[in-house]
Design a protein around this motif. Structure first.
Motif, PDB file in Angstrom:
ATOM      1  N   ASP A   1     -32.887   6.274 -46.472  1.00  0.00           N
ATOM      2  CA  ASP A   1     -32.252   4.975 -46.749  1.00  0.00           C
ATOM      3  C   ASP A   1     -30.766   5.158 -47.066  1.00  0.00           C
ATOM      4  OD1 ASP A   1     -34.680   3.760 -46.334  1.00  0.00           O
ATOM      5  OD2 ASP A   1     -35.194   3.616 -48.468  1.00  0.00           O
ATOM      6  N   ARG A   2     -30.442   6.228 -47.789  1.00  0.00           N
ATOM      7  CA  ARG A   2     -29.027   6.465 -48.114  1.00  0.00           C
ATOM      8  C   ARG A   2     -28.221   6.699 -46.846  1.00  0.00           C
ATOM      9  NH1 ARG A   2     -26.420  11.332 -48.734  1.00  0.00           N
ATOM     10  NH2 ARG A   2     -28.345  12.511 -49.053  1.00  0.00           N
ATOM     11  N   LEU A   3     -28.730   7.515 -45.965  1.00  0.00           N
ATOM     12  CA  LEU A   3     -28.011   7.794 -44.718  1.00  0.00           C
ATOM     13  C   LEU A   3     -27.914   6.548 -43.839  1.00  0.00           C
ATOM     14  CD1 LEU A   3     -29.427  11.325 -43.800  1.00  0.00           C
ATOM     15  CD2 LEU A   3     -27.134  10.785 -44.622  1.00  0.00           C
ATOM     16  N   ALA A   4     -28.988   5.771 -43.759  1.00  0.00           N
ATOM     17  CA  ALA A   4     -28.984   4.577 -42.905  1.00  0.00           C
ATOM     18  C   ALA A   4     -27.983   3.542 -43.390  1.00  0.00           C
ATOM     19  CB  ALA A   4     -30.379   3.975 -42.847  1.00  0.00           C
ATOM     20  N   ALA A   5     -27.663   3.581 -44.692  1.00  0.00           N
ATOM     21  CA  ALA A   5     -26.726   2.605 -45.253  1.00  0.00           C
ATOM     22  C   ALA A   5     -25.270   2.959 -44.942  1.00  0.00           C
ATOM     23  CB  ALA A   5     -26.920   2.502 -46.767  1.00  0.00           C
ATOM     24  N   GLN A   6     -25.038   4.143 -44.390  1.00  0.00           N
ATOM     25  CA  GLN A   6     -23.665   4.586 -44.096  1.00  0.00           C
ATOM     26  C   GLN A   6     -23.366   4.320 -42.622  1.00  0.00           C
ATOM     27  OE1 GLN A   6     -23.328   8.700 -45.293  1.00  0.00           O
ATOM     28  NE2 GLN A   6     -24.411   8.334 -47.212  1.00  0.00           N
ATOM     29  N   PRO A   7     -22.393   3.462 -42.308  1.00  0.00           N
ATOM     30  CA  PRO A   7     -22.126   3.123 -40.897  1.00  0.00           C
ATOM     31  C   PRO A   7     -21.815   4.348 -40.029  1.00  0.00           C
ATOM     32  CG  PRO A   7     -20.998   1.618 -42.385  1.00  0.00           C
ATOM     33  CD  PRO A   7     -21.556   2.707 -43.243  1.00  0.00           C
ATOM     34  N   GLY A   8     -21.178   5.370 -40.608  1.00  0.00           N
ATOM     35  CA  GLY A   8     -20.811   6.537 -39.811  1.00  0.00           C
ATOM     36  C   GLY A   8     -21.983   7.366 -39.354  1.00  0.00           C
ATOM     37  N   THR A   9     -23.164   7.116 -39.923  1.00  0.00           N
ATOM     38  CA  THR A   9     -24.343   7.905 -39.557  1.00  0.00           C
ATOM     39  C   THR A   9     -25.181   7.250 -38.467  1.00  0.00           C
ATOM     40  OG1 THR A   9     -25.752   6.831 -41.204  1.00  0.00           O
ATOM     41  CG2 THR A   9     -24.466   8.745 -41.935  1.00  0.00           C
ATOM     42  N   GLN A  10     -24.876   6.029 -38.137  1.00  0.00           N
ATOM     43  CA  GLN A  10     -25.688   5.275 -37.172  1.00  0.00           C
ATOM     44  C   GLN A  10     -25.258   5.625 -35.742  1.00  0.00           C
ATOM     45  OE1 GLN A  10     -25.279   1.154 -38.287  1.00  0.00           O
ATOM     46  NE2 GLN A  10     -26.111   1.480 -40.350  1.00  0.00           N
ATOM     47  N   PRO A  11     -26.143   5.433 -34.755  1.00  0.00           N
ATOM     48  CA  PRO A  11     -27.437   4.737 -34.832  1.00  0.00           C
ATOM     49  C   PRO A  11     -28.612   5.636 -35.206  1.00  0.00           C
ATOM     50  CG  PRO A  11     -26.951   5.241 -32.563  1.00  0.00           C
ATOM     51  CD  PRO A  11     -25.763   5.728 -33.350  1.00  0.00           C
ATOM     52  N   ALA A  12     -28.402   6.984 -35.193  1.00  0.00           N
ATOM     53  CA  ALA A  12     -29.545   7.865 -35.399  1.00  0.00           C
ATOM     54  C   ALA A  12     -30.226   7.633 -36.735  1.00  0.00           C
ATOM     55  CB  ALA A  12     -29.080   9.322 -35.292  1.00  0.00           C
ATOM     56  N   SER A  13     -29.438   7.334 -37.781  1.00  0.00           N
ATOM     57  CA  SER A  13     -30.017   7.202 -39.119  1.00  0.00           C
ATOM     58  C   SER A  13     -30.948   6.006 -39.237  1.00  0.00           C
ATOM     59  CB  SER A  13     -28.900   7.105 -40.157  1.00  0.00           C
ATOM     60  OG  SER A  13     -28.096   5.970 -39.898  1.00  0.00           O
ATOM     61  N   LEU A  14     -30.814   5.021 -38.355  1.00  0.00           N
ATOM     62  CA  LEU A  14     -31.681   3.847 -38.437  1.00  0.00           C
ATOM     63  C   LEU A  14     -33.143   4.213 -38.149  1.00  0.00           C
ATOM     64  CD1 LEU A  14     -29.419   1.213 -36.650  1.00  0.00           C
ATOM     65  CD2 LEU A  14     -29.807   1.487 -39.105  1.00  0.00           C
ATOM     66  N   ALA A  15     -33.360   5.280 -37.408  1.00  0.00           N
ATOM     67  CA  ALA A  15     -34.731   5.707 -37.097  1.00  0.00           C
ATOM     68  C   ALA A  15     -35.289   6.669 -38.132  1.00  0.00           C
ATOM     69  CB  ALA A  15     -34.761   6.376 -35.722  1.00  0.00           C
TER      70      ALA A  15
END
Length: 959
Positions: free
Chosen positions: A724-738
């Protein structure tokens, strides 16, 4: 001006020895810096007149001699002594110039012009510190205004040049401003201002100051030289030539003017005129270093290496002051066959100018000649990483990568080369070859077409287009390209290989065998022909012949990817000829330990066979980069082998070495993290991955590794918090959303994972999330839900082939073969080179029984899939379609290949059934019975069980 030959640019040697348009930064000994020509001295009779005539024709030695005679005849004449001083200075004789100038000033010569000439003598002899001592800043001792502002301005201008020569740009700027306040219109003051501007990189200001000099005196030699130098620097060579010609007209004996004009003429390939100027200069000043250097360049253009070397010998002590001096010497020595001296000179040049692609190319060439290709790759790769590589360097790097069996790296280098040289058909042709080796058929066709547009007769390009047509399954396209080849090309090795491969793609084994054999007869070293014959031998179940042929390929080409891949697959545990295939691989690797792809393939076989310690020893002995630079492939492989052997400390050392060599390597970071966890340092492993995410926050592999580490060490809740922490960071997307869904899937909570993927899909729709949601639902046992999710996604994203391929598999599971075939038809239309889609579609169409059109289409697709990837799955499909289509004789070798490869601990009953079916059709009832009996004993349920039991019963009753 200065004896230090690092102040003025010198033209490059010709395109042949150094490179087209290369701009050497050598040196031309300065001429008139602060004073104009002797033409301003009043004319006198006798010796003075003869002196002026000699100067006008450029004979400075004769002019100096006549002025000496004039001084002897009239020692009290200040004008005569100043004329002798000027002539001496033009000849580089600063001591005589200084002595005569002082004598002239003692006899009443103008103190302003005398001071300027005296300072010029200091500068010409490189006495910068003495000038600053002997000519202090005016008014500096008493703090009062100078008594003679004009003389003070000359002193300040001279100090500007001296200060710049010893690297004191700040004080030089202050002196220039002071001089401008005293005498803003003086030529010397404006030239000093131009020099300060040049030192600051302000070329516009430098040219403006020079233009002010020429506006007041269009014949100012020094103004013309400065103007021409600025034009030359910005590559306005023709205008620069015109400017230098004006300077020569104003002062025919001026050494600098003639050298600068010669330099411009060399750049414009007007070598005859350049030689005239150089001959004039060297007749007067035989040991003039820039003159000798330019003469060496002219001789190099004519590839007169002995002459080039002879011209460079007298200036050997100062050759390093010319930025391309050692490079020119390297070309000369190489041309004379003095390899060691040439290599030494090239390395000295590269050490001084590490971003010069010419030097890098030459040193790389020496490494290649010494059979050290990896060193050449390292040199050129460093150049490319700095962004300094030119098209030729990148082209050479690409060719080396192709030779080393690294097609993707070759594509990267050659793509950049093609960007820099878009009109080079050769580069585009090699790019096409690299893309073909990398499996990029579309890219191959694009590069090949580009090469043909630039050179319709480019050798080998049409053949590559034929190979891309083969990859697409466009056999008519192959025939068309073969038909466009001239007769010689059709009879060539590649032409014959193409024809044989066309027969093979159509499964015309006898014509294929005959064609490849003919190629091998005419071209005994042909690896491609041997690979083709090996494929046929594999189909015909002649494994000894396969091993012999592939071994011969690897002895000649140790990095041949097809031979390595086929032997490595045959050497894997469970394969019927694993021991023999591994022996061939081992012998090939021992003969070529530096062939990295071969070494890595054998190491993988050894590890899979339980010999990890042996793999580690072999990898440790393999040549590779040391503790810095180069590829990290070997250290990573060594770490993996050590870990597989339980040698944990050694594995960690190699992983750290790989990460030190390439801190951006995700593979090295993940490997080291795994070893840290193994040693009990879970926190250290997490910190290592967190560090990687700071520089690569969107990297999916690093994100998944971190979540997995936390899950293992601290449990599900902590891992979900990280996700959840990673998904909340725009620079980590789109991979972090999965990531949240990935964590739940790893924790074996597929329904919760599907819900997480669905939530992320609603937030940011993507094919990745849609496929993962469907896969999670399937893992939860909800096949209808998984299929429905994919249909929903494909309704708005019909071109997502990944989702379409997965849905086709779900359709097959559910018995919806028609729907599955329809989806696969769309995927195959867009990806005709994908063997999985081709094979699956062929299997589905082959199940339709009596539909002749479907059977014909199935056979064509299966042939293409097997041609692209000849493995047990594609052999099984093609063989079964042939067997059911009345071609049992052709089917048996394929089905035998599939059944034998799948044996393992026990025969695969489905493969055995299909082989038995074909054997019975060819009259081999006893073998069919033996194969099927062994497979059916205790066999679990499989789709064709009922048909297999009926066949077995029939075989038993008809014995």
């Amino acid at each position: 001006m200065s004896k230090n030959p690092a102040k003025y640019p010198v033209a490059a040697p010709a395109a042949a020895p150094i490179g087209a348009g290369a701009a050497l930064r050598g040196a031309i000994l300065a001429g008139a810096v602060l004073l104009g020509s002797a033409a301003a001295v009043p004319a006198e009779a006798g010796a003075p007149e003869r002196a002026r005539e000699a100067a006008a024709r450029g004979d400075l030695k004769a002019a100096q001699l006549e002025w000496r005679n004039a001084v002897r005849d009239d020692p009290g004449s200040a004008a005569t002594r100043i004329s002798l001083a000027l002539a001496s200075l033009e000849l580089g004789d600063g001591e005589v110039a200084e002595r005569e100038t002082r004598a002239a000033m003692e006899r009443g010569y103008d103190p302003v012009r005398g001071t300027a000439l005296l300072i010029r003598a200091y500068l010409a002899t490189g006495r910068f510190d003495e000038l600053l001592r002997d000519f202090p800043a005016p008014g500096s001792s008493a703090g009062s205004p100078p008594a003679n502002p004009a003389v003070a301005a000359q002193v300040l201008a001279g100090r500007v040049f001296a200060l710049l020569s010893i690297g004191q740009a700040g004080p030089a700027g202050e002196a220039s401003q002071a001089a401008l306040r005293l005498a803003p219109e003086a030529e010397e003051v404006q030239l000093a201002a131009a020099a300060v501007a040049m030192a600051a990189g302000d070329r516009a200001a430098a040219e403006a100051a020079t233009d002010r000099v020429l506006a007041r005196d269009p014949a100012s030699v020094e103004g013309l030289l400065r103007k021409g130098a600025l034009q030359f620097e910005r590559r306005d060579v023709r205008p620069a030539l015109e400017t230098f010609t004006r300077a020569v007209a104003a002062a025919p004996g001026n050494v600098v003017a003639r050298l600068r004009r010669a330099e411009a003429l060399i750049q414009l390939n007007e070598t005859a005129r350049a030689k005239e100027d150089l001959d004039t200069v060297l007749a007067v000043v035989p040991n003039n270093p820039p003159g000798l250097y330019l003469r060496a360049m002219l001789l190099a253009r004519a590839q007169d290496w002995a002459g080039t070397d002879a011209a460079l010998q007298p200036i050997g002590a100062v050759l390093g002051n010319f930025p391309d001096g050692f490079l020119l010497l390297a070309f000369a020595k190489r041309g004379l066959g003095q390899v060691a001296q040439a290599e030494d000179a090239a390395r000295r040049h590269l050490a001084r100018q590490p971003e010069d692609p010419r030097g890098a190319r030459m040193v790389a060439a020496f490494e290649i000649d010494a059979n050290r290709p990896e060193e050449a790759v390292a040199i050129l790769s460093r150049l490319a990483e700095r962004g300094a590589a030119d098209a030729e360097a990148l082209d050479l790097l690409g060719r080396l990568q192709i030779r080393a069996g690294r097609p993707r790296e070759a594509v990267a280098a050659l793509s950049r080369a093609a960007e820099l040289a878009p009109g080079d058909a050769g580069v585009l042709g090699r790019l096409a070859a690299a893309r073909l080796a990398a499996g990029d058929t579309a890219g191959t066709a694009a590069a090949a077409e580009g090469a043909l547009q630039r050179d319709p007769a480019r050798p080998g390009v049409r053949e590559m287009l034929a190979f891309t047509a083969l990859q697409r399954g466009d056999l008519q396209g192959v025939e068309a390209e073969l038909g466009r080849l001239d007769p010689a090309a059709q009879r060539s090795e590649i032409g014959g290989v193409l024809l044989g491969t066309l027969h093979l793609a159509r499964f015309e084994l006898q014509p294929a065998k005959a064609t490849f054999s003919n190629v091998l007869r005419d071209y005994p070293a042909s690896a491609a022909a041997r690979n083709g014959l090996a494929r046929i031998a594999r189909i015909e179940n002649r494994p000894e012949e396969v091993e012999r042929l592939l071994g011969e390929v690897l002895r000649a080409e140790p990095t041949n990817s097809e031979a390595i891949g086929q032997l490595a697959a045959a050497a894997m545990p469970g394969s019927p000829r694993a021991v023999q295939a591994r022996a061939v691989l081992t012998a090939a690797q021992a003969a070529a330990p530096g062939a990295q792809p071969l070494t890595l393939a054998l190491a993988n076989v050894m590890m899979r066979s339980g010999d990890a310690a042996g793999a580690a020893r072999m990898l440790a002995a393999a040549p590779g980069q040391g503790e810095s630079g180069g590829s990290i492939t070997l250290p990573l492989a060594r770490a993996e082998a050590h870990a597989a052997a339980g040698e944990w400390a050694e594995a960690e050392v190699q992983s750290r070495l790989a990460l030190a060599q390439d801190p951006d390597s995700v593979a090295a970071r993940r490997q080291l993290a795994g070893l840290l966890v193994r040693s009990g340092d879970a926190r250290g492993a997490e910190a290592l991955i967190e560090q990687g995410l700071r520089t690569r926050p969107a990297d999916a592999a690093l994100q998944q590794t971190l979540a997995a580490l936390v899950l293992q060490a601290r449990g599900l809740d902590a891992a979900l918090a990280v996700a959840d922490r990673l998904a909340a960071q725009p620079g980590t997307q789109p991979a972090s959303l999965a990531l949240r869904g990935d964590v739940l899937s790893t924790a074996r909570q597929p329904r919760e994972a599907a819900a997480a993927y669905a939530a992320a899909l609603a937030q940011a729709p993507s094919g990745l999330l849609a496929v993962r949601q469907a896969a999670a639902l399937r893992s939860a046992g909800d096949l209808p839900g998984a299929s429905a999710a994919l249909r929903t996604w494909l309704a708005t994203n019909p071109d997502d082939d990944g989702a379409g391929l997965l849905l086709s598999q779900f359709d097959i599971e559910a018995g919806r073969n028609t729907e599955a075939a329809q989806r696969l038809e769309k995927v195959v239309a867009r990806h005709p080179e994908d063997p999985v889609s081709l094979n699956n579609l062929a299997w589905l169409l082959g199940q339709r029984g009596g539909d002749a059109a479907a059977q014909s289409r199935a056979l064509a697709l299966a042939e293409r899939a097997y041609f692209l990837t000849p493995n047990p799955d594609t052999a099984d499909t093609l063989g079964w379609i042939m067997a059911r289509g009345g071609q049992a004789e052709r089917a048996v070798p394929l089905l035998r290949q599939s059944a034998m490869a799948r044996k393992g601990d026990r025969p695969d009953p489905g493969s055995a059934y299909r082989l038995a079916y074909a054997l019975r059709a060819t009259g081999g009832r006893e073998e069919a019975l033996a194969v099927l009996t062994a497979a059916m004993e205790g066999a679990p349920a499989f789709p064709d069980r009922a048909e297999a039991e009926r066949l077995l019963a029939d075989l038993r009753t008809r014995r």
